[in-house]
Structures are given as C-alpha cells and as structure tokens.
Write an enzyme that holds these catalytic residues in place. Structure first.
Site, mmCIF file in Angstrom:
data_model
loop_
_atom_site.group_PDB
_atom_site.id
_atom_site.type_symbol
_atom_site.label_atom_id
_atom_site.label_comp_id
_atom_site.label_asym_id
_atom_site.label_seq_id
_atom_site.Cartn_x
_atom_site.Cartn_y
_atom_site.Cartn_z
ATOM 1 N N SER A 35 0.184 -3.057 96.257
ATOM 2 C CA SER A 35 -0.344 -4.422 96.137
ATOM 3 C C SER A 35 0.159 -5.370 97.219
ATOM 4 O O SER A 35 -0.442 -6.410 97.450
ATOM 5 C CB SER A 35 -0.030 -5.002 94.761
ATOM 6 O OG SER A 35 1.334 -5.331 94.642
ATOM 7 N N LYS A 77 5.342 -10.108 94.451
ATOM 8 C CA LYS A 77 4.157 -10.830 94.923
ATOM 9 C C LYS A 77 4.591 -11.970 95.840
ATOM 10 O O LYS A 77 5.746 -12.388 95.840
ATOM 11 C CB LYS A 77 3.347 -11.428 93.756
ATOM 12 C CG LYS A 77 2.923 -10.434 92.700
ATOM 13 C CD LYS A 77 1.917 -9.440 93.190
ATOM 14 C CE LYS A 77 1.637 -8.420 92.086
ATOM 15 N NZ LYS A 77 1.077 -7.201 92.596
#
Length: 172
Positions: A35, A77
């Site tokens: 990701s 993230k």
C-alpha cells in the site's frame, strides 16, 4: 557459578537498555503490504520513531504507523490532511482547503477504474484527527475506504492511535 551470575548481569543490563528504548524511543518495523509502494517496498525494514511524537504532532507528508481504527491491524500510511483542514477527493485527486495537493509520491495502479474512495467530501478533519492515505492509492486500506462494523465510513485517524513516525534506516 560466577559465569552464570556474569551472564545474568549482562542480560539484565541489556534488558534495562533495550526495553525502554523500544517502549519510548524507537523500534524496528517491517513494511508488510504494497500500500505504500513505490516509496516503501514490501519487506523493507524501517525504524518507528516514537520520540518525535512527544515533541510535535504528525505533519503532512509524514508516514506514520498506527493501530487501525476499524480492526486490530497495525498499518503504515502517509498523513495527507491535518486537524481543521478541509479534505476532498475528486477523481483520485486530493484537495486540501480547495487546492489540489501536490503528491509526487502517489501512484494509481488502476487509474482507469472508478473505485470506492476516489470521490469523497469535502470533510473537515476533526481536532486530534488526521486523514491518511497509502501512496499506492488503488491498493490501500486507508481513510478513503475505512468502514466500521455497521458499514459507516471512518474517515479520520485519531492521534491516540498513532504509534510513531516511520523512518528509513541510514544504510537502507
């Protein structure tokens, strides 16, 4: 017997140093999913900097490690929007306070497809909240797609869930 006592003392000293460092300063973390590619490749060893969060809150562009607000996983993230800012996504493009955010790190592996989270907002980031996205946008479980057990959107990451700022090792 003296060798055993010496060994036990060395172990005690090592634990007295390592445990506080891992608890309050830094610890190693691995990138477990794609990701955050291409910035962070899967399997890369990084350092989780816990100390910096004691000095300042996360800033836009910081990559943070945190406990997911919707399940029991730890995630990495990038912080995209800060408390008090208005965030919006239009056609996979992020806007902060009405202005397009320059994101040279963001990639879209399925740029021709319309996916959940490609369009949302505008939303105001709450106090002690952050809007976070993976760099590999079309393959990321992040603020744009999180839902609670009842299926309601969970758009913001609370500061208390952030464990630290992810940093590269000097030799990596």
């Amino acid at each position: 017997m003296t060798e055993l006592i010496r060994l036990l003392k060395l172990i005690a000293i090592a634990l007295a140093v390592v445990l506080p460092v891992r608890t309050w300063v830094a610890e190693p973390v691995y990138v477990a999913s794609p990701s955050m590619e291409p910035a962070l490749r899967t399997g890369t060893l990084m350092i989780l900097d816990k100390f910096t969060l004691r000095m300042r809150p996360p800033q836009r562009g910081d990559i943070v490690s945190f406990r997911s607000p919707v399940d029991e996983h730890d995630l990495l993230k990038r912080v995209v929007a800060l408390p008090g800012e208005t965030v919006e996504m239009r056609g996979k493009i992020v806007f902060i306070n009405g202005k397009e955010l320059d994101e040279p790190y963001a990639v879209h592996s399925r740029s021709g497809e319309r996916l959940q989270g490609d369009d949302m907002g505008p939303l105001i980031v709450p106090e002690n909240g952050f809007f976070v996205l993976g760099d590999n946008r079309d393959e990321s479980n992040d603020s744009s797609v999180w839902k609670d057990a009842e299926g309601n959107p969970v758009r913001f990451l609370r500061l208390k869930l952030i464990q630290g700022i992810v940093r590269r090792l000097p030799w990596a």
